[in-house]
Structures are given as C-alpha cells and as structure tokens.
Design an enzyme around this catalytic site. Structure first.
Site, PDB file in Angstrom:
ATOM      1  N   ALA A  55       1.203  -1.087  -0.029  1.00  0.00           N
ATOM      2  CA  ALA A  55       0.096  -0.144   0.267  1.00  0.00           C
ATOM      3  C   ALA A  55       0.556   1.013   0.225  1.00  0.00           C
ATOM      4  O   ALA A  55       0.717   2.200  -1.088  1.00  0.00           O
ATOM      5  CB  ALA A  55      -0.651   0.084   1.032  1.00  0.00           C
ATOM      6  N   ASP A 106      -5.654  -1.299   4.859  1.00  0.00           N
ATOM      7  CA  ASP A 106      -3.606  -0.511   4.571  1.00  0.00           C
ATOM      8  C   ASP A 106      -4.105   0.498   4.193  1.00  0.00           C
ATOM      9  O   ASP A 106      -3.036   1.257   4.524  1.00  0.00           O
ATOM     10  CB  ASP A 106      -2.958  -2.281   4.197  1.00  0.00           C
ATOM     11  CG  ASP A 106      -2.814  -3.295   5.019  1.00  0.00           C
ATOM     12  OD1 ASP A 106      -3.226  -3.567   5.683  1.00  0.00           O
ATOM     13  OD2 ASP A 106      -1.689  -3.810   4.915  1.00  0.00           O
TER      14      ASP A 106
HETATM   15  C1  MEV Z   1      -3.125  -7.333   6.675  1.00  0.00           C
HETATM   16  O1  MEV Z   1      -2.874  -5.417   7.064  1.00  0.00           O
HETATM   17  C2  MEV Z   1      -4.629  -7.167   7.015  1.00  0.00           C
HETATM   18  C3  MEV Z   1      -6.132  -8.801   6.949  1.00  0.00           C
HETATM   19  O2  MEV Z   1      -6.487  -8.188   8.517  1.00  0.00           O
HETATM   20  C4  MEV Z   1      -6.213  -8.448   6.088  1.00  0.00           C
HETATM   21  C5  MEV Z   1      -6.814  -7.372   5.658  1.00  0.00           C
HETATM   22  O3  MEV Z   1      -7.402  -6.482   6.589  1.00  0.00           O
HETATM   23  O4  MEV Z   1      -6.842  -6.722   4.476  1.00  0.00           O
HETATM   24  C6  MEV Z   1      -4.578 -10.434   7.326  1.00  0.00           C
END
Ligand code: MEV
Length: 330
Positions: A115, A157
């Site tokens: 991101a 993100d």
């Molecule tokens: C990724 O940083 C976090 C997760 O919850 C995936 C998401 O929220 O898209 C694992």
C-alpha cells in the site's frame, strides 16, 4: 476528482509510511472494527524526473533491482498498475519520465509495504503532472491494487497508509480518527519469515467456509478488543491496551495464523517487560509488535534480537503524528 489545473514540472516526489495493525487483523475482513497506526519512520519514497521526449514512463524499483517501462509492463504488474490507475484518474497520458522507487519497508511482512508503494507512486506521478489528488482518491487507487494482489482486502492498509494517522476502521465505512491521551511506544520485530497476505487471508476464508462456527466467536471478540483498545488509547491506559494486544494474539494463534517463530518473539517481548505483544498483519511470518514502557524499550529490543528477530524498529504513536493531514484533504 483531481483538481483541474495541470502543468507538468521537471521533478516531483511522493512518499507514504508503513503501518501496523494494533487490533483486529483478519476479523476486519469480515466487518469487525480494527485499529491501525502509521509507522512514519519506515517509508516508501518515489521520485519522478523528466526524461527525453518519446521515452515514455520508466519505473525503477531500486530495492528490487527491477526496471520496467510502463509500455512493456504486463497487466497486473504492481508498480505499473498503480501508475496506470493514477494516469486514468487524472486523465493524462504517460509522461516521458523516470520514476525511481525506494522503500524502507520489508516486503510481505505485514507492514503495509504494498500500500505504501502504491500511495507513494500515485502521489509522485500526480504531483509531476501538476495535479492534486485527495487522500480519499489516493487511498481508493491503492485499494484497487490491493484487490488485484490480495484478493479480498478489507481496505485498512491503504486507508492508514494514505491518511498517515491512527485509524479506527470498519470495512466499507469512512475511517474514524481518535485522540491519543498518552503517547505510546511500540517495538516492531521482524521474524524474517514470509507473510503472504493473499495466501493467509484465502486460507482463513477457506477454513471459515468449512467451519463458520470456529471463527464466529473469535472474530466477534476481536472486534470487541478493537473497541476496547480505542477506549484504552483515548484514556491513556497502556497496561490495559497491552492486555488487549495479548488477548488478540491468543485469538489469532487459535485461528492458526501465528507460528512458533512469532510466538517466540511475542513471549520474549513480554518476558522483557512489554505490557503486551502480538503478531501484526496477516501473520504466519512477518512482524510482531510489542507495547512497551519507555524504560523497557532497549531491554525488549535485545530480548527480541536474542529470540531471532532479523530487524527491530521503534516507533512512538502520538497525537501529533495525526497532524500531517486534515479533514480538508478529503
Ligand atoms: C493485512 O494487513 C490485514 C488483514 O486483516 C487483511 C486485510 O485486512 O485486508 C490480514
């Protein structure tokens, strides 16, 4: 929509921070709230400079040792995708320019590298073309890239990375910012093991499809932990916040997204005096975070290194780190 006035400049830059999730990874994909904070010292930086006419846009990812022209990059190439999306948003053709990307962030490690790279490129390209994109627009562009590469991302993100401020996030709703009564110190430790968000989120989804009841209560509780964590942060109750992080880690471990390497780091941080510690991001590999009293920070860092951490970073989350952007930027 981007602002109307456009005039190309000779060079421009754009940057974005990494992020950590304090509470609620995975459950956030299923509509529960989560809390994420930016890690402003670890950044992706993009610089774009005018090049000879007719060259088109050249993308140089210094850390990956990769150079590709936008014309030749295949569909789905992550750097080319955000560049194409940004150009389409602005309604501009690819400029004759070289875009160079540097990133402090480890890849596939739960710190929001993908991101951050997308946001940095979108910002640099827009600035080069003399165009201002709002934070929401940049976040939405980065989300489109996340969808290509991560399957079913929640959007947390791209949101925290684009806003660069702590967010209380519920999928599909505007992010909420909140106050931080007492600055707090996080130690971030990299297990050195890969963490593929796409693969791990997909695995959780498959298992949940097979046995929804196994996931329902833990996910609900994780949402409750995020709500309580917000209250603890707003009230400056850091020991309570630490306890909430510990419970969140236990729930994630129960859902098989921790690993012996992550559990070892979490245990080492707690034994060295952290108020709480947990994996952060998709898990299995990647990073853990430890919430520490300031006088325990060095001790915790040493303990994490002794337990196998390949990198350790420190960051302080405070009210002023919310200040870079304001509501008018939307
Ligand atoms: C990724 O940083 C976090 C997760 O919850 C995936 C998401 O929220 O898209 C694992």
């Amino acid at each position: 929509m981007p602002s109307a006035h456009r005039s190309e400049v000779l060079s421009a830059t754009g940057s974005a921070p990494g992020k950590v999730i304090l509470c609620g990874e995975h459950s956030v994909v299923y509509g529960q709230p989560a809390i994420a904070v930016p890690v402003s010292d670890l950044r992706a930086q993009a610089q774009i400079t005018a090049d000879a006419p007719g060259r088109g846009l050249l993308l140089v990812a210094v850390d990956l040792g990769e150079t590709v022209t936008l014309r030749a990059a295949p569909a789905g190439h992550p750097l080319a995708t955000i560049a194409r999306l940004t150009l389409a948003e602005i309604g501009a053709a690819a400029p004759d320019a070289m875009l160079t990307l540097h990133s402090d962030l480890p890849i596939a490690a739960g710190l929001g590298s993908g991101a951050a790279v997308s946001v940095a490129i979108a910002r640099a390209l827009a600035a080069f073309l003399g165009c201002e994109l709002t934070v929401d627009t940049v976040s939405a562009l980065a989300y489109k890239v996340e969808k290509i590469h991560h399957g079913t991302p929640s959007g947390i993100d791209n949101t925290v990375v684009a806003w660069e401020r702590p967010v209380y996030f519920v999928k599909g709703s505007p992010p909420e910012v909140f106050s931080i009564a007492t600055p707090f110190h996080l130690v971030i430790a990299d297990s050195g093991l890969p963490s593929s968000t796409h693969a791990i989120v997909a695995r959780v989804r498959r298992r949940r499809d097979v046995d929804p009841s196994r996931f329902a209560a833990p996910f609900k509780r994780m949402g409750e932990l995020a709500r309580q964590a917000r209250i603890a942060i707003e009230g400056g109750d850091l020991p309570l916040l630490g306890a909430l992080l510990n419970e969140n880690h236990a729930l994630l471990a129960k859902l098989d997204v921790s690993s012996p390497g992550l559990d070892r780091l979490v245990a080492a941080a707690r034994a060295a005096g952290a108020w709480g510690a947990k994996l952060t991001g998709a898990g299995v590999g990647g990073n853990i975070i430890a919430l520490v009293p300031c006088d325990a920070a060095t001790r915790v860092e040493h303990a994490l290194r002794a337990a196998g951490a390949v990198h350790v970073w420190h960051t302080t989350i405070e009210e002023q780190s919310q200040g870079r952007l304001n509501a008018n930027d939307r």
